[in-house]
Design a protein around this motif. Structure first.
Motif, PDB file in Angstrom:
ATOM      1  N   THR A  13      49.494  47.062  37.669  1.00 47.07           N
ATOM      2  CA  THR A  13      48.127  47.491  37.763  1.00 47.07           C
ATOM      3  C   THR A  13      47.624  46.482  38.741  1.00 47.07           C
ATOM      4  O   THR A  13      46.788  47.125  39.944  1.00 47.07           O
ATOM      5  CB  THR A  13      47.144  47.265  36.465  1.00 47.07           C
ATOM      6  OG1 THR A  13      47.190  45.790  36.074  1.00 47.07           O
ATOM      7  CG2 THR A  13      47.802  48.099  35.401  1.00 47.07           C
ATOM      8  N   MET A 274      36.597  51.672  34.911  1.00 45.32           N
ATOM      9  CA  MET A 274      37.187  50.716  34.796  1.00 45.32           C
ATOM     10  C   MET A 274      36.358  49.203  35.089  1.00 45.32           C
ATOM     11  O   MET A 274      36.747  47.993  35.423  1.00 45.32           O
ATOM     12  CB  MET A 274      38.565  50.056  35.429  1.00 45.32           C
ATOM     13  CG  MET A 274      39.318  51.462  35.058  1.00 45.32           C
ATOM     14  SD  MET A 274      39.485  51.801  33.382  1.00 45.32           S
ATOM     15  CE  MET A 274      40.246  50.319  32.896  1.00 45.32           C
ATOM     16  N   ILE A 285      41.600  45.893  34.657  1.00 40.45           N
ATOM     17  CA  ILE A 285      42.585  46.947  34.473  1.00 40.45           C
ATOM     18  C   ILE A 285      43.710  46.532  33.622  1.00 40.45           C
ATOM     19  O   ILE A 285      44.165  45.556  33.561  1.00 40.45           O
ATOM     20  CB  ILE A 285      42.977  47.446  35.839  1.00 40.45           C
ATOM     21  CG1 ILE A 285      43.547  46.322  36.734  1.00 40.45           C
ATOM     22  CG2 ILE A 285      41.871  48.210  36.500  1.00 40.45           C
ATOM     23  CD1 ILE A 285      43.950  46.768  38.190  1.00 40.45           C
TER      24      ILE A 285
END
Length: 411
Positions: A13, A274, A285
């Motif tokens: 991520t 997010m 994340i």
């Protein structure tokens, strides 16, 4: 003055978010710093392969981010002050403080010993490369016939048990599962899993929990099938020259030491973009975030949810800085991809909220499918816009000032 974006962690991520931001924003307007303790990208979904002696393709960040404008800082994050907007890191040149305007928190997770006595001292984990390499060395030193116990009947445990059994058919492999083997799968998927485990000679202890780990055994207790509670009956010791612990993940503890709003699991509570619900200059994340998916269910810790969350966060940051349109892509599931060694696999198709449906792909085609997914995930890290040309936009608006109290909530 450049807008300072600091990304903490370069797993799937964090690396995707940093690279995607670099593709979306004009270099003159932003300074993107990616902090990570290791110089290479780690394919976490392949740690069971590394543990049995397979060599993985090196993926150095110096090559991945060459020419992108992303500055890689090799250091360990030691603390975050979200009220002063600073991060303390420790690297080869000592401790330093990084200031940010926007923070992307992607420190991920590590193994969770669940507080079971002896686990930290005697069990092995494959949540990261160091643990997988330690297990690799230990497995290589085992003589034929020695017992290996994998604790945990979820995706990681199933993949690890199958990989070890296929690579070392001379060992006695067992899996301990709290419920029934593959009880989250469709009937077709569960039947195939049992068939492969039977072929590989893996002993399965179902409806069983491990209550203690020693150097040469694990202590188990049978759980009540209906109440799922540990009972005093049928307690026994299972021999284990090596114990592999795969009972879930625990997030990095740094967030709980801040004033960020976090859940009881230590995950940062975020909205649909997010973004932290308590600190609008912070995005979280991957495993570090508590994000809600379809059916108002929290997204599970997985690459399957982490990758689209990274796209979402990067695109939201870029949109807010450039005056663009916020992304509204739903975060949902399509399938669960399970490797069962190198020659077998299982693709369980699921609903948007991750519930198994009847359809499942099995056998060699599923193994090929899973391998393509793993390769695709690594390719996606190096190609964060999936090969689609992206226009770098100019920053026209700063992130909005905070309107909340900095007291926040910490668990």
């Amino acid at each position: 003055m450049q807008h300072r974006i600091v990304v903490l962690g370069a797993g799937y991520t964090g690396a995707i978010a940093a690279g995607r931001l670099a593709k979306r924003l004009h270099r003159e307007d932003v300074a993107i710093t990616l902090v990570n303790a290791e110089p290479d990208f780690v394919e976490r979904v392949r740690m069971h392969q590394l543990a049995v002696g397979q060599d993985l393709t090196p993926r150095p960040f110096s090559e991945m981010f060459a020419g992108t404008g992303v500055e890689l800082k090799l250091a360990k994050v030691t603390s975050v002050d979200v009220d002063r907007r600073t991060v303390a890191v420790h690297g080869a040149h000592g401790t330093e403080t990084l200031a940010y305007d926007t923070l992307v928190y992607a420190l991920g997770s590590a193994w969770n010993d669940q507080g079971v006595p002896g686990t930290a001292e005697h069990a092995h984990e494959i949540a990261g490369r160091p643990g997988a390499l330690r297990l690799r060395e230990r497995l290589a030193g085992l003589d034929a016939g020695q017992p290996v116990v994998v604790v945990g009947g979820g995706l990681t445990g199933v993949e690890a048990a199958a990989e070890i059994a296929e690579a070392r058919p001379d060992l006695d492999i067992a899996l301990v599962a709290r419920g029934a083997l593959g009880d989250w799968l469709s009937p077709k998927g569960a039947r195939h899993l049992r068939k492969v485990f039977g072929r590989l000679g893996i002993t399965v202890h179902e409806h069983t929990v491990v209550t203690g780990v020693e150097a040469d055994r694990v202590t188990t207790a049978v759980t009540g099938v209906e109440a799922n509670r540990v009972t005093a009956a049928d307690n026994k010791a299972v021999p284990a020259a090596v114990t592999v612990w795969t009972t879930g993940f625990a997030v990095h503890p740094i967030a709980t030491a801040t004033t960020l709003e976090v859940s009881d699991t230590g995950q940062i509570v975020v909205d649909g973009t997010m973004r932290s619900v308590s600190h609008p200059d912070v995005y979280a994340i991957g495993d570090a975030a508590l994000a809600m998916g379809p059916g108002d269910k929290p997204l599970r810790m997985s690459c399957a949810s982490g990758t689209p969350a990274a796209w979402q966060a990067a695109d939201a940051i870029a949109a807010r800085l450039t005056g663009g349109k916020l992304p509204k892509a739903p975060l949902r599931y399509f399938n669960q991809c399970i490797s069962l060694g190198r020659r077998e696999g299982l693709i369980q198709y699921v609903t948007a909220d991750d519930r198994s449906v009847r359809a499942a792909l099995t056998g060699r085609p599923a193994a090929v499918y899973k391998e393509l997914v793993c390769k695709g995930a690594a390719w996606g890290v190096a190609n964060p816009t999936l090969g689609i040309p992206a226009r770098r936009r100019r920053v026209v608006a700063p992130e909005p000032a905070r309107t909340h109290s900095t007291a926040g909530t910490a668990a």
